[in-house]
Design a protein around this motif. Structure first.
Motif, PDB file in Angstrom:
ATOM      1  N   SER A 287       9.198   3.563  -1.059  1.00  0.00           N
ATOM      2  CA  SER A 287       9.703   4.855  -0.610  1.00  0.00           C
ATOM      3  C   SER A 287       8.838   5.482   0.466  1.00  0.00           C
ATOM      4  O   SER A 287       9.176   6.559   0.967  1.00  0.00           O
ATOM      5  CB  SER A 287       9.786   5.821  -1.795  1.00  0.00           C
ATOM      6  N   GLY A 288       7.708   4.844   0.804  1.00  0.00           N
ATOM      7  CA  GLY A 288       6.773   5.472   1.717  1.00  0.00           C
ATOM      8  C   GLY A 288       5.977   6.562   1.040  1.00  0.00           C
ATOM      9  O   GLY A 288       5.449   7.473   1.695  1.00  0.00           O
ATOM     10  N   ASP A 289       5.845   6.487  -0.292  1.00  0.00           N
ATOM     11  CA  ASP A 289       5.162   7.529  -1.050  1.00  0.00           C
ATOM     12  C   ASP A 289       3.662   7.272  -1.195  1.00  0.00           C
ATOM     13  O   ASP A 289       2.966   8.024  -1.887  1.00  0.00           O
ATOM     14  CB  ASP A 289       5.794   7.685  -2.436  1.00  0.00           C
ATOM     15  N   GLY A 290       3.152   6.208  -0.548  1.00  0.00           N
ATOM     16  CA  GLY A 290       1.728   5.914  -0.647  1.00  0.00           C
ATOM     17  C   GLY A 290       1.317   5.419  -2.016  1.00  0.00           C
ATOM     18  O   GLY A 290       0.139   5.522  -2.386  1.00  0.00           O
ATOM     19  N   ASN A 291       2.271   4.879  -2.760  1.00  0.00           N
ATOM     20  CA  ASN A 291       1.993   4.476  -4.138  1.00  0.00           C
ATOM     21  C   ASN A 291       2.417   3.032  -4.379  1.00  0.00           C
ATOM     22  O   ASN A 291       3.022   2.711  -5.401  1.00  0.00           O
ATOM     23  CB  ASN A 291       2.712   5.412  -5.117  1.00  0.00           C
ATOM     24  N   GLY A 292       2.064   2.153  -3.423  1.00  0.00           N
ATOM     25  CA  GLY A 292       2.316   0.730  -3.617  1.00  0.00           C
ATOM     26  C   GLY A 292       1.410   0.151  -4.687  1.00  0.00           C
ATOM     27  O   GLY A 292       0.503   0.824  -5.191  1.00  0.00           O
TER      28      GLY A 292
ATOM     29  N   ASP B 133       1.255   9.074   2.332  1.00  0.00           N
ATOM     30  CA  ASP B 133       2.582   9.363   1.801  1.00  0.00           C
ATOM     31  C   ASP B 133       3.384   9.961   2.950  1.00  0.00           C
ATOM     32  O   ASP B 133       3.119  11.066   3.397  1.00  0.00           O
ATOM     33  CB  ASP B 133       2.461  10.352   0.636  1.00  0.00           C
ATOM     34  N   TYR B 134       4.364   9.208   3.452  1.00  0.00           N
ATOM     35  CA  TYR B 134       5.119   9.645   4.623  1.00  0.00           C
ATOM     36  C   TYR B 134       6.093  10.784   4.319  1.00  0.00           C
ATOM     37  O   TYR B 134       6.626  11.412   5.236  1.00  0.00           O
ATOM     38  CB  TYR B 134       5.972   8.495   5.184  1.00  0.00           C
TER      39      TYR B 134
ATOM     40  N   TYR C   4      -8.714   1.647   4.698  1.00  0.00           N
ATOM     41  CA  TYR C   4      -8.147   0.325   4.433  1.00  0.00           C
ATOM     42  C   TYR C   4      -6.920   0.032   5.286  1.00  0.00           C
ATOM     43  O   TYR C   4      -6.278  -1.002   5.099  1.00  0.00           O
ATOM     44  CB  TYR C   4      -7.787   0.199   2.943  1.00  0.00           C
ATOM     45  N   MET C   5      -6.587   0.948   6.195  1.00  0.00           N
ATOM     46  CA  MET C   5      -5.458   0.700   7.104  1.00  0.00           C
ATOM     47  C   MET C   5      -5.917  -0.259   8.189  1.00  0.00           C
ATOM     48  O   MET C   5      -6.721   0.097   9.052  1.00  0.00           O
ATOM     49  CB  MET C   5      -4.982   2.023   7.725  1.00  0.00           C
TER      50      MET C   5
ATOM     51  N   CYS D 298       0.825  -1.212   0.000  1.00  0.00           N
ATOM     52  CA  CYS D 298       0.000   0.000   0.000  1.00  0.00           C
ATOM     53  C   CYS D 298       0.860   1.263   0.000  1.00  0.00           C
ATOM     54  O   CYS D 298       0.647   2.174  -0.797  1.00  0.00           O
ATOM     55  CB  CYS D 298      -0.934   0.028   1.208  1.00  0.00           C
ATOM     56  N   HIS D 299       1.831   1.314   0.916  1.00  0.00           N
ATOM     57  CA  HIS D 299       2.580   2.555   1.124  1.00  0.00           C
ATOM     58  C   HIS D 299       3.794   2.699   0.217  1.00  0.00           C
ATOM     59  O   HIS D 299       4.376   3.785   0.146  1.00  0.00           O
ATOM     60  CB  HIS D 299       3.016   2.656   2.588  1.00  0.00           C
TER      61      HIS D 299
END
Length: 491
Positions: free
Chosen positions: A194-199, A211-212, A245-246, A190-191
């Motif tokens: 890179s932690g960009d929220g674009n899994g 997106d962290y 969805y978390m 999911c995340h």
């Protein structure tokens, strides 16, 4: 993967930029000591993805950003623990009790640990082993294998003569590596790497994954403008976010839970480093700006020479300042002064308190109805407005009516009649939402100046009663023993 890549810094970068790290000569190469984590067998993305503003820089500026991030944070396979930041990388002190050579010229050590038995230490291949005393003090090697039954450590190093018995060392990175493994197993789809929220599954989810890279998290028990605390992140991972969805990861053991939280914080800091470097460079060296400067009469060679001078002379100090600010901000988030601690216990949940809360809800002082609507269904007038895009030059509006968060996603104010609260449904959770707002959104903070703490508790009592109202008549509290008074954000 070439294991020597762990030891080769980028030629454009200097060790001074690492601040907490240091450069040491090893076999004719420069080793940047920031605590190398290394590889493992878990699948992962091959690289960290740059954000869109980095991609808009001219190639020379983008390379500087990419190289700086790689030098200080590594790659998904070869993480670097920049010890300057307040991350629990996982550090353990030890001492060499006996040295055994191997046929390949590397070494096995029988080691002793400070305060722990050999079988209590869990190390994975690739973590950094930094020598802290003896002739190799300050140098780093990689762990090849550790046998907790015998205390025998096999390192991937070629040193002649070998370290001596009694030399001390520090293992760095076991916690970050565990966090990475847990993240790649449970979070990356999911995340994103890179932690960009674009899994790979992100495009199917609404609301989208966080997106962290902005360093912002919506649901905290910290004041504005403080970062999220470790406990807040742990609570989110443990309980999930209702209405999204978390999911809850309550079944993770404590070590994994702590490690994945540290890895998320590490990703957020990396993302903020990138963003703040972009802030410094974009004003003069984005492709669009450089193109305009060329049209105005400057030559590209002149601009690139100016950039080269700035990167060599000014930006080491700039990077140092960014790192100092980030380290301070993320450290401060866990200080008691940053926590929201009500000055008074929760006001008893009574009809009188709910009526006072309703009056505040409908008042011009809070303007709750502007977003949440007069009946709390999330249909206030603000949802029909075209809102300006923050920071847009020239000023522009979002193309879609309604509110947007700092990630550019359309957001709908909470329907308070449903009784689903993404930041948690404990009274203290709602108190924190009202006190500090929801970071990264247009939900404002009412604490300190707009409302007193007892007024916030009245508003909390009213909001919690809204799902049970009938014909817009405030429901009276049930005749049950009063709830325990909550006096701190941790309860």
């Amino acid at each position: 993967m070439n294991p020597q890549s762990l030891f080769m810094p980028h030629s454009e970068l200097t060790a001074s930029r690492l601040v907490a790290a240091r450069a040491w000569p090893v076999l004719g190469m420069t080793l940047v000591i920031a605590g190398f984590i290394g590889c493992d067998s878990k699948p992962s993305g091959s690289k960290f993805v740059p954000n869109s503003r980095t991609e808009q820089l001219v190639p020379e500026a983008r390379k500087y950003v990419d190289d700086t991030l790689t030098e200080n944070f590594g790659t998904p396979q070869d993480l670097v623990a920049w010890l300057r930041f307040p991350i629990e990388y996982g550090e353990q002190q030890g001492k060499i009790a006996e040295v055994e050579s191997t046929e390949q010229g590397a070494y096995k050590f029988i080691v002793e640990w400070d305060g722990k038995k050999a079988e209590e230490i869990d190390l994975r291949r690739g973590v950094g082993v930094i020598m802290t005393s003896g002739q190799y003090a300050g140098q780093s090697v990689k762990l090849n294998h550790y046998n907790p039954a015998t205390g025998r450590m096999h390192v991937d190093a070629f040193m002649n003569p070998p370290p001596a018995a009694g030399d001390e060392f520090q293992v760095v990175g076991s916690n970050l590596q565990l966090g990475r493994m847990a993240y790649m197993e449970h979070c990356v789809h999911c995340h994103g790497t890179s932690g960009d929220g674009n899994g790979p599954t992100a495009k199917y989810l609404n609301p989208p994954p966080r997106d962290y890279r902005l360093g912002k998290f919506k649901f905290t028990t910290t004041k504005q403008p403080e970062k999220i605390s470790n406990e807040d992140l742990k609570r989110t991972v443990k309980h999930g976010i209702p209405g999204t969805y978390m999911p809850s990861f309550m079944l993770l053991d404590d070590d994994e839970m702590t490690a994945v939280v540290e890895y998320v914080r590490w990703l957020a800091i990396r993302g903020e480093m990138e963003k703040r470097m972009d802030d410094e460079l974009s004003g003069d060296y984005s492709r669009e700006v450089v193109s305009d400067r060329v049209k105005d009469g400057e030559t590209r060679d002149e601009i690139l020479a100016e950039l080269k001078t700035a990167l060599e002379e000014d930006f080491p100090e700039t990077i140092d300042g960014i790192a100092t600010d980030l380290a301070d901000e993320w450290s401060r988030a866990n200080d008691e002064e940053a926590q929201i601690i009500p000055s008074v216990p929760r006001v008893p949940d009574s009809l009188e308190s709910r009526l006072r809360g309703k009056e505040l809800y409908l008042s011009g002082k809070t303007k709750c109805v502007t977003c949440h609507g007069p009946t709390g269904r999330g249909n206030g007038s603000a949802t029909e407005d075209f809102w300006p895009i923050p920071g847009s030059q020239p000023q522009a509006n979002w193309p879609v009516r309604g509110l947007h968060d700092d990630w550019g996603n359309p957001i709908k104010p909470r329907d308070l009649t449903r009784g689903i609260y993404r930041g948690g449904r404990r009274p203290i959770d709602l108190f924190c939402r009202i006190y500090a707002g929801i970071k990264g959104t247009q939900m404002p903070a009412f604490g300190v100046t707009a409302l007193k703490d007892d007024q916030i508790w009245d508003l909390v009592n009213y909001v919690l009663s809204m799902p049970y109202e009938t014909d817009r008549t405030i429901a009276e509290p049930l005749d049950i023993p009063p709830l325990e008074q909550t006096t701190a954000a941790t309860k």
